[in-house]
Design an enzyme around this catalytic site. Sequence first.
Site, PDB file in Angstrom:
ATOM      1  N   GLN A 263       0.838  -1.197   0.000  1.00  0.00           N
ATOM      2  CA  GLN A 263       0.000   0.000   0.000  1.00  0.00           C
ATOM      3  C   GLN A 263       0.877   1.252   0.000  1.00  0.00           C
ATOM      4  O   GLN A 263       0.577   2.225  -0.687  1.00  0.00           O
ATOM      5  CB  GLN A 263      -0.915  -0.016   1.232  1.00  0.00           C
ATOM      6  CG  GLN A 263      -2.024   1.021   1.204  1.00  0.00           C
ATOM      7  CD  GLN A 263      -3.098   0.728   0.164  1.00  0.00           C
ATOM      8  OE1 GLN A 263      -3.267  -0.418  -0.240  1.00  0.00           O
ATOM      9  NE2 GLN A 263      -3.806   1.744  -0.274  1.00  0.00           N
TER      10      GLN A 263
ATOM     11  N   GLU B 171     -17.842   2.791  -4.728  1.00  0.00           N
ATOM     12  CA  GLU B 171     -16.936   1.826  -5.378  1.00  0.00           C
ATOM     13  C   GLU B 171     -17.703   0.550  -5.725  1.00  0.00           C
ATOM     14  O   GLU B 171     -17.722  -0.399  -4.938  1.00  0.00           O
ATOM     15  CB  GLU B 171     -15.751   1.480  -4.463  1.00  0.00           C
ATOM     16  CG  GLU B 171     -14.751   2.603  -4.294  1.00  0.00           C
ATOM     17  CD  GLU B 171     -13.408   2.122  -3.737  1.00  0.00           C
ATOM     18  OE1 GLU B 171     -13.246   0.912  -3.478  1.00  0.00           O
ATOM     19  OE2 GLU B 171     -12.518   2.986  -3.559  1.00  0.00           O
TER      20      GLU B 171
HETATM   21 ZN   LIG Z   1     -10.799  -2.154  -3.139  1.00  0.00          ZN
END
Ligand SMILES: [Zn+2]
Length: 197
Positions: free
Chosen positions: A80, A163
């Site tokens: 990340q 999303e």
């Molecule tokens: Zn995701």
Amino acid sequence: MDYEILINKDNLIQVDQLPKKLTAVGKNIHPTVSLDENETDDIMLEERAAYYFNQMVNDFNRTHKVQIVPESGYRSIERQRRLLKFYFEKEGEKAFDFVALPQTSEHHTGLAIDISLIANGKYQSKITGEEPEIQELMEICHQYGFILRYPKGKEDITGYTYEPWHYRFVGLELAKRIKESGLTLEEMKESEKVKNR
Ligand SMILES: [Zn+2]
């Protein structure tokens, strides 16, 4: 593993909450950031989440022309960090709007999966949520213990824009309650806290 774990901008994942056992559910054919030598191109999910994800996708793909494919699953905290760095170098401050800070991404849990579609042999790079297959998936995913984690109209609560590609395993029981109530994971956890007070 706590399948009901809440990870967001205010609730950072701790090292002892990372998934213990990961299972591959597919191959990463479009890695955004090149892989480290100690990383594989496997898309991984926590063992139980992987089991239910495979069931959901197999059931769906058996009966549909357009196929669901996994795109991104478990991400290490280090990965990340590199993802954020990659986008920061490319887009500057704007990167913080769409890439989660390390330790705040649900993908660290191994319980979150981003999906995509393959239609007529062609890979759909951007899911809008308007696709009939995605709309159907949103309706049935709770039967496999998954929820649409960042729904439309709940941006203020989740801290994320809509999303339609991001699904989160929370277990069969909680997924059903979230589906029936129309609440987000944040709201569900909050109402439980109030109840237990
Ligand atoms: Zn995701």
